[in-house]
Design an enzyme around this catalytic site. Structure first.
Site, mmCIF file in Angstrom:
data_model
loop_
_atom_site.group_PDB
_atom_site.id
_atom_site.type_symbol
_atom_site.label_atom_id
_atom_site.label_comp_id
_atom_site.label_asym_id
_atom_site.label_seq_id
_atom_site.Cartn_x
_atom_site.Cartn_y
_atom_site.Cartn_z
ATOM 1 N N TYR A 1 -1.617 -0.629 10.583
ATOM 2 C CA TYR A 1 -1.794 -1.035 9.179
ATOM 3 C C TYR A 1 -0.572 -0.639 8.351
ATOM 4 O O TYR A 1 -0.028 -1.454 7.598
ATOM 5 C CB TYR A 1 -3.052 -0.375 8.605
ATOM 6 C CG TYR A 1 -3.297 -0.687 7.143
ATOM 7 C CD1 TYR A 1 -3.739 -1.947 6.748
ATOM 8 C CD2 TYR A 1 -3.078 0.280 6.151
ATOM 9 C CE1 TYR A 1 -3.962 -2.240 5.400
ATOM 10 C CE2 TYR A 1 -3.306 0.007 4.815
ATOM 11 C CZ TYR A 1 -3.748 -1.260 4.444
ATOM 12 O OH TYR A 1 -3.961 -1.545 3.113
ATOM 13 N N SER B 1 0.866 -1.189 0.000
ATOM 14 C CA SER B 1 0.000 0.000 0.000
ATOM 15 C C SER B 1 0.895 1.229 0.000
ATOM 16 O O SER B 1 2.053 1.154 0.444
ATOM 17 C CB SER B 1 -0.864 -0.002 1.264
ATOM 18 O OG SER B 1 -1.437 1.279 1.484
HETATM 19 N N1 NAP Z 1 -8.742 -0.752 -1.078
HETATM 20 C C1 NAP Z 1 -7.714 0.038 -0.885
HETATM 21 O O1 NAP Z 1 -7.845 1.277 -0.819
HETATM 22 C C2 NAP Z 1 -6.338 -0.538 -0.740
HETATM 23 C C3 NAP Z 1 -5.241 0.328 -0.844
HETATM 24 C C4 NAP Z 1 -3.959 -0.195 -0.691
HETATM 25 C C5 NAP Z 1 -3.790 -1.535 -0.441
HETATM 26 N N2 NAP Z 1 -4.875 -2.356 -0.343
HETATM 27 C C6 NAP Z 1 -4.643 -3.775 -0.061
HETATM 28 O O2 NAP Z 1 -5.252 -4.532 -1.069
HETATM 29 C C7 NAP Z 1 -5.478 -5.852 -0.602
HETATM 30 C C8 NAP Z 1 -6.864 -6.303 -1.011
HETATM 31 O O3 NAP Z 1 -7.811 -5.510 -0.343
HETATM 32 P P1 NAP Z 1 -9.145 -4.969 -1.018
HETATM 33 O O4 NAP Z 1 -9.032 -3.501 -1.039
HETATM 34 O O5 NAP Z 1 -9.448 -5.697 -2.260
HETATM 35 O O6 NAP Z 1 -10.189 -5.313 0.162
HETATM 36 P P2 NAP Z 1 -11.322 -6.405 0.310
HETATM 37 O O7 NAP Z 1 -12.345 -6.253 -0.750
HETATM 38 O O8 NAP Z 1 -11.770 -6.303 1.735
HETATM 39 O O9 NAP Z 1 -10.561 -7.781 0.078
HETATM 40 C C9 NAP Z 1 -9.895 -8.476 1.101
HETATM 41 C C10 NAP Z 1 -9.891 -9.945 0.750
HETATM 42 O O10 NAP Z 1 -9.175 -10.666 1.752
HETATM 43 C C11 NAP Z 1 -9.932 -11.808 2.135
HETATM 44 N N3 NAP Z 1 -9.643 -12.106 3.541
HETATM 45 C C12 NAP Z 1 -9.937 -11.356 4.627
HETATM 46 N N4 NAP Z 1 -9.521 -11.975 5.734
HETATM 47 C C13 NAP Z 1 -8.952 -13.138 5.345
HETATM 48 C C14 NAP Z 1 -8.331 -14.221 6.029
HETATM 49 N N5 NAP Z 1 -8.203 -14.221 7.367
HETATM 50 N N6 NAP Z 1 -7.834 -15.255 5.311
HETATM 51 C C15 NAP Z 1 -7.946 -15.262 3.969
HETATM 52 N N7 NAP Z 1 -8.519 -14.282 3.264
HETATM 53 C C16 NAP Z 1 -9.009 -13.232 3.953
HETATM 54 C C17 NAP Z 1 -11.386 -11.392 1.927
HETATM 55 O O11 NAP Z 1 -12.241 -12.512 1.675
HETATM 56 P P3 NAP Z 1 -12.939 -13.358 2.856
HETATM 57 O O12 NAP Z 1 -13.528 -12.348 3.786
HETATM 58 O O13 NAP Z 1 -13.947 -14.185 2.147
HETATM 59 O O14 NAP Z 1 -11.856 -14.183 3.470
HETATM 60 C C18 NAP Z 1 -11.279 -10.570 0.671
HETATM 61 O O15 NAP Z 1 -11.320 -11.402 -0.464
HETATM 62 C C19 NAP Z 1 -5.243 -5.797 0.911
HETATM 63 O O16 NAP Z 1 -3.968 -6.342 1.203
HETATM 64 C C20 NAP Z 1 -5.250 -4.317 1.209
HETATM 65 O O17 NAP Z 1 -4.497 -4.002 2.357
HETATM 66 C C21 NAP Z 1 -6.136 -1.883 -0.501
#
Ligand code: NAP
Length: 258
Positions: A165, A152
């Site tokens: 985080y 991130s």
């Molecule tokens: N969105 C942003 O603004 C942003 C910015 C920078 C970085 N990121 C990073 O991008 C990545 C993806 O996030 P996203 O934004 O796509 O959010 P998201 O829609 O909440 O996706 C998170 C995913 O992780 C899975 N997950 C959660 N807990 C888990 C566990 N204990 N074991 C296995 N899987 C798990 C969730 O599915 P289940 O709940 O079904 O397990 C979901 O598929 C993350 O690493 C986040 O930190 C996001």
């Protein structure tokens, strides 16, 4: 890899995507499938993974769902063993699952600290540990394999109340730089992708009022990235010539300044 064509350059390859039940992981799985990879999607929600696999199949791709909590090392290892037994091993790992739970440090939200560390650091390591032997084999036998970790902009920038985080994501970026030097000579490209704000379920888990308001305000002042924007970048990384490894990719909404 078997026959390569311009539209399906990943044909014959196997891509594992964690955090594929929503957001960036879900979009990346669809993108990698459209490029020809056999995609293996991991997360905890079986129903969401089933829908994704069906959608990929409807669009002519192939996918397999494995319901796994990344924080459970035995379950992650069993998933890796299953991928090896059924598909012969992985060529691309998009290590992406993560959770963001900001709060002022003085609130001592120890449960939320632990959830972030358990998934963003320990879960990430469980996945790397279980799949790296397969990636190294693919890198050596086929000339290239990919390990792409989701970090991130929080790894570098300062966001008050996001300390835990941000610390986990600084870990992901720094770890990735180190692993690149270990695994690159074995044919495994290691990259960290560092997005700014992307509209996903990530924000829906936030409970801190100040952070919720900050996120809502930011929506007014900029167009957030979409998961598909990040997925396109993953597809770009995965289809570069084997000699090319983007070490870090920072992808921001155009109007986001910090
Ligand atoms: N969105 C942003 O603004 C942003 C910015 C920078 C970085 N990121 C990073 O991008 C990545 C993806 O996030 P996203 O934004 O796509 O959010 P998201 O829609 O909440 O996706 C998170 C995913 O992780 C899975 N997950 C959660 N807990 C888990 C566990 N204990 N074991 C296995 N899987 C798990 C969730 O599915 P289940 O709940 O079904 O397990 C979901 O598929 C993350 O690493 C986040 O930190 C996001």
């Amino acid at each position: 890899m078997s026959t390569l064509t311009p539209t399906t350059p990943l044909q014959g390859g196997v891509a594992v995507v964690t955090g594929a039940a929503s957001g960036i992981g879900e979009a990346a799985a669809e993108k990698l499938a459209s490029l020809g990879a056999h995609v293996v999607v991991l997360a905890r929600r079986a129903d969401r993974l089933r829908d994704l696999v069906e959608r990929i199949a409807e669009n002519g791709g192939t996918a397999l769902a494995l319901t796994v909590a990344d924080s459970d090392p035995a379950a992650v290892q069993a998933a890796a063993d299953g991928v090896e037994a059924e598909l012969g091993g992985v060529d691309l790992l998009f290590n992406n699952a993560g959770v963001m739970l900001p709060a002022p440090i003085e609130e001592r939200a120890a449960g939320q600290w632990q959830r972030q560390i358990d998934l963003n650091v320990t879960g990430l390591m469980n996945v790397i540990g279980a799949f790296t032997p397969q990636l190294v084999r693919a890198g050596q036998e086929r000339g290239v394999a990919d390990l792409i970790n989701t970090s991130s902009i929080a790894a570098r920038n300062i966001f008050p109340n996001f300390a835990v985080y941000s610390g986990t994501k600084a870990y992901v970026t720094h770890l990735s730089r180190h692993l690149r030097t270990e695994l690159g000579p074995k044919g495994v490209r290691v990259s960290a992708i560092e997005p700014g704000i992307v509209g996903t379920e990530l924000q829906s888990h936030v409970t801190d009022r100040g952070a919720i308001d900050w996120l809502e305000d930011s929506k007014e002042s900029m167009d957030w990235l979409t998961p598909q924007d990040v997925a396109e970048t993953i597809g770009f990384l995965a289809t570069l010539p084997p000699r090319v490894n983007l070490q870090q990719v920072t992808i921001m909404p155009t109007a986001q300044t910090a």
